[in-house]
Design an enzyme around this catalytic site. Sequence first.
Site, PDB file in Angstrom:
ATOM      1  N   GLU A 441       0.831  -1.220   0.000  1.00 61.11           N
ATOM      2  CA  GLU A 441       0.000   0.000   0.000  1.00 61.11           C
ATOM      3  C   GLU A 441       0.859   1.260   0.000  1.00 61.11           C
ATOM      4  O   GLU A 441       0.532   2.249   0.639  1.00 61.11           O
ATOM      5  CB  GLU A 441      -0.930   0.022   1.219  1.00 61.11           C
ATOM      6  CG  GLU A 441      -2.231  -0.675   0.991  1.00 61.11           C
ATOM      7  CD  GLU A 441      -2.754  -0.473  -0.396  1.00 61.11           C
ATOM      8  OE1 GLU A 441      -2.785   0.674  -0.852  1.00 61.11           O
ATOM      9  OE2 GLU A 441      -3.095  -1.473  -1.048  1.00 61.11           O
TER      10      GLU A 441
HETATM   11  C1  LIG Z   1       2.898  -9.677   0.220  1.00 60.27           C
HETATM   12  C2  LIG Z   1       2.590  -8.569  -0.717  1.00 60.27           C
HETATM   13  C3  LIG Z   1       1.276  -8.282  -1.033  1.00 60.27           C
HETATM   14  C4  LIG Z   1       0.979  -7.260  -1.940  1.00 60.27           C
HETATM   15  N1  LIG Z   1      -0.318  -7.060  -2.323  1.00 60.27           N
HETATM   16  C5  LIG Z   1      -0.570  -6.243  -3.384  1.00 60.27           C
HETATM   17  C6  LIG Z   1      -1.861  -6.184  -3.967  1.00 60.27           C
HETATM   18  O1  LIG Z   1      -2.805  -6.813  -3.491  1.00 60.27           O
HETATM   19  N2  LIG Z   1      -2.039  -5.420  -5.070  1.00 60.27           N
HETATM   20  C7  LIG Z   1      -1.017  -4.706  -5.635  1.00 60.27           C
HETATM   21  O2  LIG Z   1      -1.239  -4.046  -6.631  1.00 60.27           O
HETATM   22  N3  LIG Z   1       0.219  -4.725  -5.086  1.00 60.27           N
HETATM   23  C8  LIG Z   1       0.469  -5.479  -3.985  1.00 60.27           C
HETATM   24  N4  LIG Z   1       1.728  -5.539  -3.450  1.00 60.27           N
HETATM   25  C9  LIG Z   1       2.772  -4.696  -4.015  1.00 60.27           C
HETATM   26  C10 LIG Z   1       3.208  -3.564  -3.094  1.00 60.27           C
HETATM   27  O3  LIG Z   1       2.178  -2.624  -2.958  1.00 60.27           O
HETATM   28  C11 LIG Z   1       4.512  -2.983  -3.666  1.00 60.27           C
HETATM   29  O4  LIG Z   1       5.517  -3.961  -3.463  1.00 60.27           O
HETATM   30  C12 LIG Z   1       4.891  -1.675  -3.017  1.00 60.27           C
HETATM   31  O5  LIG Z   1       3.982  -0.676  -3.379  1.00 60.27           O
HETATM   32  C13 LIG Z   1       6.293  -1.218  -3.415  1.00 60.27           C
HETATM   33  O6  LIG Z   1       6.509  -1.334  -4.791  1.00 60.27           O
HETATM   34  P1  LIG Z   1       7.811  -2.090  -5.339  1.00 60.27           P
HETATM   35  O7  LIG Z   1       7.863  -3.405  -4.672  1.00 60.27           O
HETATM   36  O8  LIG Z   1       7.818  -2.065  -6.803  1.00 60.27           O
HETATM   37  O9  LIG Z   1       9.020  -1.224  -4.781  1.00 60.27           O
HETATM   38  P2  LIG Z   1       9.688   0.030  -5.513  1.00 60.27           P
HETATM   39  O10 LIG Z   1       8.660   0.940  -6.028  1.00 60.27           O
HETATM   40  O11 LIG Z   1      10.707  -0.473  -6.469  1.00 60.27           O
HETATM   41  O12 LIG Z   1      10.410   0.739  -4.281  1.00 60.27           O
HETATM   42  C14 LIG Z   1      11.635   0.238  -3.721  1.00 60.27           C
HETATM   43  C15 LIG Z   1      12.079   1.178  -2.611  1.00 60.27           C
HETATM   44  O13 LIG Z   1      12.382   2.465  -3.156  1.00 60.27           O
HETATM   45  C16 LIG Z   1      11.667   3.478  -2.492  1.00 60.27           C
HETATM   46  N5  LIG Z   1      11.229   4.469  -3.478  1.00 60.27           N
HETATM   47  C17 LIG Z   1      10.704   4.243  -4.693  1.00 60.27           C
HETATM   48  N6  LIG Z   1      10.420   5.409  -5.313  1.00 60.27           N
HETATM   49  C18 LIG Z   1      10.749   6.390  -4.469  1.00 60.27           C
HETATM   50  C19 LIG Z   1      10.672   7.807  -4.494  1.00 60.27           C
HETATM   51  N7  LIG Z   1      10.158   8.453  -5.553  1.00 60.27           N
HETATM   52  N8  LIG Z   1      11.095   8.502  -3.407  1.00 60.27           N
HETATM   53  C20 LIG Z   1      11.586   7.880  -2.333  1.00 60.27           C
HETATM   54  N9  LIG Z   1      11.697   6.527  -2.251  1.00 60.27           N
HETATM   55  C21 LIG Z   1      11.285   5.794  -3.293  1.00 60.27           C
HETATM   56  C22 LIG Z   1      10.459   2.796  -1.843  1.00 60.27           C
HETATM   57  O14 LIG Z   1      10.059   3.472  -0.669  1.00 60.27           O
HETATM   58  C23 LIG Z   1      11.004   1.412  -1.545  1.00 60.27           C
HETATM   59  O15 LIG Z   1      11.607   1.402  -0.273  1.00 60.27           O
HETATM   60  C24 LIG Z   1       2.033  -6.497  -2.509  1.00 60.27           C
HETATM   61  C25 LIG Z   1       3.356  -6.772  -2.143  1.00 60.27           C
HETATM   62  C26 LIG Z   1       3.643  -7.796  -1.283  1.00 60.27           C
HETATM   63  C27 LIG Z   1       5.084  -8.095  -0.970  1.00 60.27           C
END
Ligand SMILES: Cc1cc2nc3c(=O)[nH]c(=O)nc-3n(C[C@H](O)[C@H](O)[C@H](O)COP(=O)(O)OP(=O)(O)OC[C@H]3O[C@@H](n4cnc5c(N)ncnc54)[C@H](O)[C@@H]3O)c2cc1C
Length: 597
Positions: A441
């Site tokens: 989220e």
């Molecule tokens: C168990 C689980 C359940 C989930 N359920 C759902 C679901 O039901 N539906 C769905 O759509 N998604 C779901 N997700 C996905 C989840 O919402 C994302 O993993 C999360 O939003 C982060 O995206 P990412 O993994 O691509 O990380 P990234 O976007 O690659 O981020 C990596 C890191 O970089 C930081 N970062 C990125 N951009 C910036 C910025 N501009 N400024 C500062 N810091 C930044 C972030 O804070 C993070 O720490 C789920 C994930 C998991 C692991």
Amino acid sequence: MPVYKAPVEDVMFLLNDVFPIERHNNLPGFADATPDTVEAILAEGAKLCEEVFAPLNLSGDQEGCTRNPDGSVTTPKDFRQAYEAYAAGGWMGLAAPEEYGGQGLPSVLNTIMQEFVSSANLALGMYPGLTQGAIAALLVHGTEEQKKTYLPKMIEGAWTGTMNLTEPHCGTDLGLLKTKAVPNGDGSYAISGTKIFISAGEHDMAENIVHLVLARIEGAPQGTKGISLFVVPKFHVNGDGSLGDRNGVSCGSLEHKMGIHGNATCVMNYDGAKGWLVGEANRGLNAMFVMMNEARLAVGVQGLSQSEVAYQNAVAYAKDRLQGRALTGPKFPDRPADPIIVHPDVRRTLLSIKAFNEAARALIVWTGLNSDIAHRSSDDAQRQTAEDYMGLMTPVVKGVLTDLGFDNAVKAQQMFGGHGYIEEWGMSQFVRDARITQIYEGANGIQAMDLVGRKLGKDGGRAVMTFFNEVGAFCQENAGGESLKAYIVPLQQGLGHLQQATMWFMQNAMAKPDNAGAGATDYMHLFGLVAMGYMWAKMAKAAQARKAQGDGVADRMDAKLLTGRFFMERLMPETGMRLARISTGADTTMALPMEAF
Ligand SMILES: Cc1cc2nc3c(=O)[nH]c(=O)nc-3n(C[C@H](O)[C@H](O)[C@H](O)COP(=O)(O)OP(=O)(O)OC[C@H]3O[C@@H](n4cnc5c(N)ncnc54)[C@H](O)[C@@H]3O)c2cc1C
């Protein structure tokens, strides 16, 4: 086997004495929510959570979900029956509109129930939790036909919902999204692409699954301005409401993950699946935000839920485990050693968690009531203030309650010594389960940026100024007497630090945005401390008034007042440290060349 008892008494203190629910009688649905009815509803919900959900938490973690060769997913043993009991009890539609089969009760009751459900079994609670988010999005942005087709079944609990945003190459930056939607010429679209990490994407608990999916209509602009929202059912729905053929959406695999093993986290493949636009084309993020905001608050509640259940187990253990003697001499000389709860360091740990839990619960109840006002009030000014408050507080509730929820699960695990590291005690599961709440989220760093980058300056700072004025006025009104001094003085100090930090951003972050980015997480936590400090000051005032009524609750109110003092003495001083960090700006953070990392 870990224990869990839903904190109904504590919630009733909040709803009767701190934020009297009766004051909102004029809002639709509140007239039926008399204190007695509310207590009866919550007691029933507590029973379900304690007796049906909680006993499946450990076994669900150990068993996990299984993807079968045909792509179907089997959830852990008895999850389906527990979900059916939840649906049969009418919990899914507790606060949903009556015209679609809901009970129309205040949504704050649903928020409270979410805490109980998540403490009892976070993984299982996510299936209905996501469904409620999808219901909210369809209610606001769905067409009449979509509402009629999906809402009654979802509210009944016969169908569940999901949210599909994330793709392998994009999570935070949804502007990179590739899933495409091609018009079929009959008003529907063919959706193709891969979504990952989709919670409850496939399972065996409901007849149908209603996916809300973000995709880009062919030819739409790149970036976030070209994203639309679609409703894509697992099974097509016939005109008479019966289920038709399987749609072109399937679970490609399940993720192997750190925690919430009982929740199916799916890779979802969309192969020309038939979907229908929800809301306006290219305004999908806007529509999805209804679901995301609901979900962010619910995830904040999940953070508290793990802190609460971990705390309850740590207390039970600390009263039972005999090690060493109290510094002031044996407290239980007839036993070979004293229980570890006599040790100041153990008490410090437990009280830190308790002081957070009770403040966080108050914050959630206050936020839940504001959500009801924002959605149900007919008074424009009142609605506006509540909406402002919700916008401001959503990233704080999500970010702070989950960061501290995880920290507290670790602290509670620490109380068990080595036994906390052993799976059979269940403490390790609370730590593992709590961890995801900081990530999904919108990772917490993104929540902090949302607060500082978007929410502070919105409408000329109207929301934040209203918050400052409210807390400031409360302090002024109550500064005179001795009785609340121990709460008001630290709160005033914390508020001062928060105002200074806000001013510092106004003066230093416009021209140099890195200053905002480098201080955002500290600011979010500073905000959370002041918000929780405000909750404690209000609870202390209510506890003193309640104690004065002399109706046999003196011990309970004394415990409240002491816990509040602990918060003010031990947790509130962190506001000064947060301000100091923020005021150093971004220079050192950004100076190190990338190669030096
Ligand atoms: C168990 C689980 C359940 C989930 N359920 C759902 C679901 O039901 N539906 C769905 O759509 N998604 C779901 N997700 C996905 C989840 O919402 C994302 O993993 C999360 O939003 C982060 O995206 P990412 O993994 O691509 O990380 P990234 O976007 O690659 O981020 C990596 C890191 O970089 C930081 N970062 C990125 N951009 C910036 C910025 N501009 N400024 C500062 N810091 C930044 C972030 O804070 C993070 O720490 C789920 C994930 C998991 C692991």
